[in-house]
Design an enzyme around this catalytic site. Structure first.
Site, PDB file in Angstrom:
ATOM      1  N   ASP A   1      31.000  -5.815   6.336  1.00  0.00           N
ATOM      2  CA  ASP A   1      31.779  -7.047   6.407  1.00  0.00           C
ATOM      3  C   ASP A   1      31.840  -7.761   5.055  1.00  0.00           C
ATOM      4  OD1 ASP A   1      29.074  -7.680   6.475  1.00  0.00           O
ATOM      5  OD2 ASP A   1      29.179  -8.920   8.271  1.00  0.00           O
TER       6      ASP A   1
ATOM      7  N   LYS B   1      30.911 -11.405  -2.574  1.00  0.00           N
ATOM      8  CA  LYS B   1      30.601 -12.641  -3.309  1.00  0.00           C
ATOM      9  C   LYS B   1      29.954 -12.260  -4.634  1.00  0.00           C
ATOM     10  CE  LYS B   1      29.367 -15.422   0.766  1.00  0.00           C
ATOM     11  NZ  LYS B   1      28.212 -15.989   1.496  1.00  0.00           N
TER      12      LYS B   1
ATOM     13  N   ASP C   1      26.703  -9.695  -0.187  1.00  0.00           N
ATOM     14  CA  ASP C   1      26.080 -10.903  -0.703  1.00  0.00           C
ATOM     15  C   ASP C   1      25.193 -10.503  -1.884  1.00  0.00           C
ATOM     16  OD1 ASP C   1      25.649 -13.734  -0.354  1.00  0.00           O
ATOM     17  OD2 ASP C   1      23.664 -13.258   0.405  1.00  0.00           O
TER      18      ASP C   1
HETATM   19  P1  IMP Z   1      23.168  -8.422   1.291  1.00  0.00           P
HETATM   20  O1  IMP Z   1      22.220  -7.276   1.452  1.00  0.00           O
HETATM   21  O2  IMP Z   1      22.460  -9.623   0.709  1.00  0.00           O
HETATM   22  O3  IMP Z   1      24.394  -8.067   0.510  1.00  0.00           O
HETATM   23  O4  IMP Z   1      23.547  -8.872   2.762  1.00  0.00           O
HETATM   24  C1  IMP Z   1      24.843  -8.884   3.268  1.00  0.00           C
HETATM   25  C2  IMP Z   1      24.803  -9.396   4.693  1.00  0.00           C
HETATM   26  O5  IMP Z   1      24.518 -10.795   4.706  1.00  0.00           O
HETATM   27  C3  IMP Z   1      26.139  -9.256   5.380  1.00  0.00           C
HETATM   28  O6  IMP Z   1      26.248  -8.025   6.056  1.00  0.00           O
HETATM   29  C4  IMP Z   1      26.159 -10.427   6.340  1.00  0.00           C
HETATM   30  O7  IMP Z   1      25.531 -10.061   7.554  1.00  0.00           O
HETATM   31  C5  IMP Z   1      25.305 -11.456   5.675  1.00  0.00           C
HETATM   32  N1  IMP Z   1      26.144 -12.501   5.012  1.00  0.00           N
HETATM   33  C6  IMP Z   1      26.198 -12.752   3.698  1.00  0.00           C
HETATM   34  N2  IMP Z   1      27.045 -13.750   3.411  1.00  0.00           N
HETATM   35  C7  IMP Z   1      27.567 -14.149   4.607  1.00  0.00           C
HETATM   36  C8  IMP Z   1      28.534 -15.155   4.981  1.00  0.00           C
HETATM   37  O8  IMP Z   1      29.110 -15.910   4.173  1.00  0.00           O
HETATM   38  N3  IMP Z   1      28.805 -15.258   6.309  1.00  0.00           N
HETATM   39  C9  IMP Z   1      28.225 -14.468   7.247  1.00  0.00           C
HETATM   40  N4  IMP Z   1      27.324 -13.502   6.924  1.00  0.00           N
HETATM   41  C10 IMP Z   1      26.989 -13.346   5.623  1.00  0.00           C
HETATM   42 MG    MG Z   2      25.940  -8.390   8.809  1.00  0.00          MG
END
Ligand code: IMP
Ligand code: MG
Length: 178
Positions: free
Chosen positions: A99, A130, A102
């Site tokens: 989705d 992001k 982050d």
């Molecule tokens: P990462 O490993 O930090 O990149 O985690 C990504 C995960 O964080 C995504 O799959 C989402 O489940 C969650 N996430 C990050 N930003 C958002 C947001 O703005 N809205 C909802 N979920 C988010």
């Molecule tokens: Mg997720």
């Protein structure tokens, strides 16, 4: 519009356009090949459902639920697999469908894991990214849009499991999470 949403970031129509654009690229890149789409639960279900329906290449579908923990870097991070694949990825062309990116930790670790399992190729698509939040350098082949550091919900994305059913992507009112 839902009462808890401050503003719409992407309408249903705009999301549709992003999804079609990505599907076109994937159809070109994988022409003549067979894909294994790995849908990352739960946030990417709407995106995956729409994207997969636009694919003209042969595609099989499997699911994974993962998160990352551990400290800053990928090498010291550990991937926590809450639900694993039913499929052996060995020799397969794998497309991870996520989705939003982050920190990038989860996907960087997942890519490594699938390569270790012997996938023929691994590529990643994320509807949103992001960039200002990335702490690891994860390569994402197909991105719908880059967004600022704001918490967004809808079209699968949640806050505490809520708002996934919205057919647009919106920014939450600060009072909802403060
Ligand atoms: P990462 O490993 O930090 O990149 O985690 C990504 C995960 O964080 C995504 O799959 C989402 O489940 C969650 N996430 C990050 N930003 C958002 C947001 O703005 N809205 C909802 N979920 C988010
Ligand atoms: Mg997720």
């Amino acid at each position: 519009m839902h009462n808890d949403i401050e503003a719409i970031m992407y309408t249903k129509q705009e999301i549709d356009m992003m999804v079609h654009k990505i599907a076109t690229q994937i159809n070109e890149d994988y022409e003549g090949k067979e894909l294994l789409a790995i849908v990352i639960l739960k946030g990417s279900i709407m995106y995956a459902a729409d994207l997969i329906r636009c694919l003209s290449v042969n595609v099989k579908i499997d699911f994974m639920q993962v998160s990352s923990y551990g400290s800053g870097t990928v090498s010291s991070g550990v991937i926590d697999i809450k639900k694993d694949l039913d499929t052996d990825v060995k020799g397969k062309h794998v497309l991870i469908i996520e989705d939003i990116i982050d920190s990038g930790r989860t996907l960087a670790l997942l890519r490594e894991e699938l390569e270790k399992r012997g996938a023929e190729s691994v590529s990643i698509t994320a509807l949103l990214s992001k960039p200002s939040r990335h702490v690891v350098d994860v390569k994402v082949e197909y991105i719908g849009a880059e967004v600022p550091d704001e918490f967004v919900v809808g079209y699968g994305l949640d806050m505490d499991e809520k708002y996934r059913q919205l057919d647009y992507i919106g920014i939450l009112k600060p009072e909802v999470y403060m």
